[in-house]
Design a protein around this motif. Structure first.
Motif, PDB file in Angstrom:
ATOM      1  N   GLN A 156      36.506  35.688  57.672  1.00 45.20           N
ATOM      2  CA  GLN A 156      37.329  34.501  57.892  1.00 45.20           C
ATOM      3  C   GLN A 156      38.670  34.659  57.159  1.00 45.20           C
ATOM      4  OE1 GLN A 156      35.014  30.660  57.585  1.00 45.20           O
ATOM      5  NE2 GLN A 156      33.497  32.039  56.679  1.00 45.20           N
ATOM      6  N   PRO A 157      39.764  34.258  57.767  1.00 45.86           N
ATOM      7  CA  PRO A 157      41.067  34.391  57.106  1.00 45.86           C
ATOM      8  C   PRO A 157      41.100  33.731  55.737  1.00 45.86           C
ATOM      9  CG  PRO A 157      41.359  33.853  59.417  1.00 45.86           C
ATOM     10  CD  PRO A 157      39.898  33.752  59.158  1.00 45.86           C
ATOM     11  N   GLU A 158      40.498  32.539  55.631  1.00 44.23           N
ATOM     12  CA  GLU A 158      40.487  31.849  54.339  1.00 44.23           C
ATOM     13  C   GLU A 158      39.676  32.632  53.314  1.00 44.23           C
ATOM     14  OE1 GLU A 158      41.272  28.528  51.671  1.00 44.23           O
ATOM     15  OE2 GLU A 158      42.235  29.511  53.362  1.00 44.23           O
ATOM     16  N   GLY A 159      38.559  33.199  53.734  1.00 47.22           N
ATOM     17  CA  GLY A 159      37.750  33.997  52.825  1.00 47.22           C
ATOM     18  C   GLY A 159      38.479  35.246  52.361  1.00 47.22           C
ATOM     19  N   ALA A 160      39.143  35.925  53.290  1.00 50.87           N
ATOM     20  CA  ALA A 160      39.892  37.130  52.932  1.00 50.87           C
ATOM     21  C   ALA A 160      41.009  36.796  51.948  1.00 50.87           C
ATOM     22  CB  ALA A 160      40.443  37.790  54.187  1.00 50.87           C
ATOM     23  N   ARG A 161      41.663  35.637  52.161  1.00 50.24           N
ATOM     24  CA  ARG A 161      42.746  35.232  51.260  1.00 50.24           C
ATOM     25  C   ARG A 161      42.208  34.957  49.857  1.00 50.24           C
ATOM     26  NH1 ARG A 161      44.592  30.771  49.033  1.00 50.24           N
ATOM     27  NH2 ARG A 161      43.110  29.419  50.130  1.00 50.24           N
ATOM     28  N   LEU A 162      41.126  34.213  49.779  1.00 49.18           N
ATOM     29  CA  LEU A 162      40.549  33.890  48.471  1.00 49.18           C
ATOM     30  C   LEU A 162      40.067  35.148  47.750  1.00 49.18           C
ATOM     31  CD1 LEU A 162      38.541  30.687  49.458  1.00 49.18           C
ATOM     32  CD2 LEU A 162      40.532  30.779  47.934  1.00 49.18           C
ATOM     33  N   ALA A 163      39.476  36.063  48.516  1.00 49.12           N
ATOM     34  CA  ALA A 163      39.010  37.313  47.911  1.00 49.12           C
ATOM     35  C   ALA A 163      40.172  38.110  47.349  1.00 49.12           C
ATOM     36  CB  ALA A 163      38.240  38.129  48.938  1.00 49.12           C
ATOM     37  N   ALA A 164      41.280  38.168  48.098  1.00 44.58           N
ATOM     38  CA  ALA A 164      42.450  38.913  47.636  1.00 44.58           C
ATOM     39  C   ALA A 164      43.075  38.255  46.407  1.00 44.58           C
ATOM     40  CB  ALA A 164      43.471  39.021  48.763  1.00 44.58           C
ATOM     41  N   GLU A 165      43.164  36.932  46.421  1.00 45.10           N
ATOM     42  CA  GLU A 165      43.727  36.228  45.272  1.00 45.10           C
ATOM     43  C   GLU A 165      42.886  36.455  44.023  1.00 45.10           C
ATOM     44  OE1 GLU A 165      44.190  32.117  46.077  1.00 45.10           O
ATOM     45  OE2 GLU A 165      45.836  32.374  47.509  1.00 45.10           O
ATOM     46  N   HIS A 166      41.580  36.418  44.193  1.00 46.07           N
ATOM     47  CA  HIS A 166      40.700  36.607  43.038  1.00 46.07           C
ATOM     48  C   HIS A 166      40.826  38.025  42.481  1.00 46.07           C
ATOM     49  CE1 HIS A 166      37.338  35.478  40.471  1.00 46.07           C
ATOM     50  NE2 HIS A 166      36.793  36.665  40.707  1.00 46.07           N
ATOM     51  N   ALA A 167      40.939  38.994  43.356  1.00 45.09           N
ATOM     52  CA  ALA A 167      41.068  40.382  42.906  1.00 45.09           C
ATOM     53  C   ALA A 167      42.360  40.612  42.142  1.00 45.09           C
ATOM     54  CB  ALA A 167      40.997  41.324  44.109  1.00 45.09           C
ATOM     55  N   GLN A 168      43.401  39.858  42.483  1.00 48.89           N
ATOM     56  CA  GLN A 168      44.700  40.044  41.845  1.00 48.89           C
ATOM     57  C   GLN A 168      44.862  39.200  40.586  1.00 48.89           C
ATOM     58  OE1 GLN A 168      47.446  39.080  44.970  1.00 48.89           O
ATOM     59  NE2 GLN A 168      46.830  40.811  46.254  1.00 48.89           N
TER      60      GLN A 168
ATOM     61  N   GLN B  47      24.431  41.717  26.019  1.00 49.57           N
ATOM     62  CA  GLN B  47      24.269  41.892  27.462  1.00 49.57           C
ATOM     63  C   GLN B  47      24.029  40.513  28.047  1.00 49.57           C
ATOM     64  OE1 GLN B  47      21.861  41.207  29.750  1.00 49.57           O
ATOM     65  NE2 GLN B  47      22.165  42.628  31.407  1.00 49.57           N
ATOM     66  N   ASP B  48      24.830  40.152  29.041  1.00 54.94           N
ATOM     67  CA  ASP B  48      24.706  38.846  29.678  1.00 54.94           C
ATOM     68  C   ASP B  48      25.277  38.959  31.087  1.00 54.94           C
ATOM     69  OD1 ASP B  48      23.466  36.494  28.668  1.00 54.94           O
ATOM     70  OD2 ASP B  48      25.354  35.405  28.846  1.00 54.94           O
ATOM     71  N   PRO B  49      25.010  37.959  31.945  1.00 55.33           N
ATOM     72  CA  PRO B  49      25.630  38.011  33.275  1.00 55.33           C
ATOM     73  C   PRO B  49      27.140  38.172  33.178  1.00 55.33           C
ATOM     74  CG  PRO B  49      23.944  36.334  33.229  1.00 55.33           C
ATOM     75  CD  PRO B  49      24.075  36.839  31.820  1.00 55.33           C
ATOM     76  N   PRO B  50      27.740  38.860  34.146  1.00 51.14           N
ATOM     77  CA  PRO B  50      29.184  39.102  34.071  1.00 51.14           C
ATOM     78  C   PRO B  50      29.982  37.820  34.258  1.00 51.14           C
ATOM     79  CG  PRO B  50      28.322  39.778  36.205  1.00 51.14           C
ATOM     80  CD  PRO B  50      27.137  39.434  35.354  1.00 51.14           C
ATOM     81  N   PRO B  51      31.138  37.719  33.637  1.00 51.18           N
ATOM     82  CA  PRO B  51      32.015  36.565  33.873  1.00 51.18           C
ATOM     83  C   PRO B  51      32.603  36.620  35.278  1.00 51.18           C
ATOM     84  CG  PRO B  51      33.137  38.205  32.546  1.00 51.18           C
ATOM     85  CD  PRO B  51      31.735  38.694  32.716  1.00 51.18           C
ATOM     86  N   PHE B  52      33.079  35.484  35.742  1.00 50.96           N
ATOM     87  CA  PHE B  52      33.676  35.430  37.085  1.00 50.96           C
ATOM     88  C   PHE B  52      34.811  36.437  37.229  1.00 50.96           C
ATOM     89  CE2 PHE B  52      32.442  30.670  37.455  1.00 50.96           C
ATOM     90  CZ  PHE B  52      31.171  31.023  37.856  1.00 50.96           C
ATOM     91  N   ARG B  53      35.531  36.693  36.136  1.00 48.59           N
ATOM     92  CA  ARG B  53      36.669  37.612  36.208  1.00 48.59           C
ATOM     93  C   ARG B  53      36.234  39.051  36.479  1.00 48.59           C
ATOM     94  NH1 ARG B  53      35.741  37.073  30.668  1.00 48.59           N
ATOM     95  NH2 ARG B  53      35.722  39.046  29.508  1.00 48.59           N
ATOM     96  N   ALA B  54      34.930  39.358  36.268  1.00 58.42           N
ATOM     97  CA  ALA B  54      34.455  40.722  36.407  1.00 58.42           C
ATOM     98  C   ALA B  54      33.819  41.003  37.758  1.00 58.42           C
ATOM     99  CB  ALA B  54      33.448  41.029  35.300  1.00 58.42           C
ATOM    100  N   VAL B  55      33.771  40.003  38.643  1.00 57.07           N
ATOM    101  CA  VAL B  55      33.128  40.177  39.948  1.00 57.07           C
ATOM    102  C   VAL B  55      34.071  39.695  41.042  1.00 57.07           C
ATOM    103  CG1 VAL B  55      30.815  39.933  38.975  1.00 57.07           C
ATOM    104  CG2 VAL B  55      31.998  37.900  39.834  1.00 57.07           C
ATOM    105  N   ASP B  56      33.723  40.001  42.295  1.00 58.42           N
ATOM    106  CA  ASP B  56      34.553  39.527  43.399  1.00 58.42           C
ATOM    107  C   ASP B  56      34.293  38.045  43.659  1.00 58.42           C
ATOM    108  OD1 ASP B  56      32.378  39.178  45.414  1.00 58.42           O
ATOM    109  OD2 ASP B  56      32.229  41.359  45.287  1.00 58.42           O
ATOM    110  N   ALA B  57      35.108  37.449  44.517  1.00 51.48           N
ATOM    111  CA  ALA B  57      35.073  36.004  44.733  1.00 51.48           C
ATOM    112  C   ALA B  57      33.731  35.539  45.297  1.00 51.48           C
ATOM    113  CB  ALA B  57      36.208  35.590  45.661  1.00 51.48           C
TER     114      ALA B  57
END
Length: 373
Positions: A51-63, A305-315
């Motif tokens: 989905q265009p919205e999903g691709a946009r959010l994924a790209a924003e999160h990666a950057q 050792q703990d679950p990864p933070p949001f910053r360490a994973v994709d959207a």
């Protein structure tokens, strides 16, 4: 407190084996979890990214993984994925397995109660470990009454938790919460302990030690180290002490709040926490970090050792992690996934602070720090 009670392993000599029906029920749940975490989740991920919205959010999160908009972005991802029937089905299976594995553990244990009680009555091997329970320990407000991981009654809600009959393993393929599918949980422990930077340690202390599974892994990596641990749950500590004595593993366990261990200043040269910090609010974790700093010797090391933070994973993965907060009795999951333990540790005075992933999906996620020498 690590969640060791929900792993029903293969029987050891003298251990009680679940009935054939009981073993089959656990294996069915394990297969459902694997299929959900693999096929369904990957399909849902593809649907999101198509989905265009999903691709946009994924790209924003990666950057901008560490930006101020992470929390709102995760909310946007959640709204989008929740409209996908495949994602909702995958989440339904996750919730069903998370609940039903406890129901099956209780039923399987009741079927074998006389045999389990007879085994518990067998004298221990006697490894020389110690157990110090504090029946007057007040449960902290953040912990009391929470049925972590949907465990009925909480950690001590059923007298045979931690003594379940062997046969089958719901988590044999991974796939739950932050743990990637096709994972080996025991190897995760070994990998985590191997992150201690020194070749040997005299005294290693685990906060939130649970049923000593991780301390047993510490012994495998550092066989000469003295092993100590604390936990809030008296029931889990009793089970852990019993397991350790039967294994011939000398460990010293205390029922303590990790913010107030009672250990002397500068008394240990290594501290470990395994899958603990997401089960407490940020403010409580900061207090725990201060206590660890106090009890470490100068130059001592702290490995988390703990679950990864949001910053360490994709959207998409961030939305999956966030789901546990409201749907798997993990009330502090989201706030700790938004936290930055590196910054908190440096503010307390730790040095050589770093965080990094050891495997796919940024799991295990390691945070490492040292007390200045």
């Amino acid at each position: 407190m690590s969640n060791d009670n929900n792993i029903i392993t293969a029987a050891k000599p003298g251990q009680v084996m679940a009935s054939q029906r009981g073993r089959a029920s656990v294996e069915i749940l394990a297969g459902m979890l694997r299929f959900s975490s693999d096929k369904l989740r990957n399909t849902a991920r593809d649907n999101f990214l198509s989905q265009p919205e999903g691709a946009r959010l994924a790209a924003e999160h990666a950057q901008d993984v560490a930006g101020a908009d992470v929390a709102e972005r995760v909310e946007q991802v959640k709204r989008l994925v929740n409209a996908d029937p495949v994602y909702r089905l995958e989440r339904f299976v996750q919730r069903y397995v998370a609940e039903e594995m406890w129901n099956r553990a209780i039923v399987n244990s009741e079927e074998k109660r006389p045999e389990i009680q007879a085994r518990v009555a067998i004298p221990r091997q006697g490894a020389g470990g110690t157990l110090d329970l504090d029946p007057d320990l007040a449960m902290p407000d953040y912990y009391d009454g929470v049925e972590y991981h949907l465990q009925p009654g909480g950690w001590d809600g059923f007298d045979l938790y931690g003594k379940q009959p062997a046969g089958g393993n719901v988590f044999k393929y991974g796939g739950v919460a932050a743990v990637p599918v096709h994972s080996d949980i025991f190897q995760h422990r070994i990998q985590t302990i191997s992150q201690f930077p020194k070749a040997s340690y005299e005294r290693v202390y685990e906060i939130g030690c649970g049923g000593v599974h991780t301390l047993a892994a510490v012994h495998a990596v550092f066989p000469q180290a003295e092993l100590y641990g604390c936990d809030l749950s008296g029931g889990i500590l009793v089970n852990g002490h019993d397991n350790a004595e039967r294994m011939g593993l000398q460990v010293h366990l205390k029922q303590r709040d990790a913010r107030h261990t009672g250990e002397p200043d500068a008394s240990v040269d290594g501290v470990l926490s395994y899958a603990l910090h997401h089960e407490a609010p940020i403010a409580v974790n900061v207090e725990i970090f201060r206590e660890v700093f106090r009890m470490l010797k100068p130059g001592g090391d702290f490995v988390i050792q703990d679950p990864p933070p949001f910053r360490a994973v994709d959207a998409f993965h961030a939305a999956v992690l966030d789901w546990d907060t409201e749907n798997r009795e993990e009330p502090y999951f989201t706030e700790t996934c938004l936290a930055n333990w590196d910054e908190e540790l440096r503010a307390i005075g730790f040095v050589d602070v770093s965080s990094y992933a050891l495997g796919p999906g940024s799991y295990p996620w390691i945070t490492r720090a040292s007390k200045p020498a």
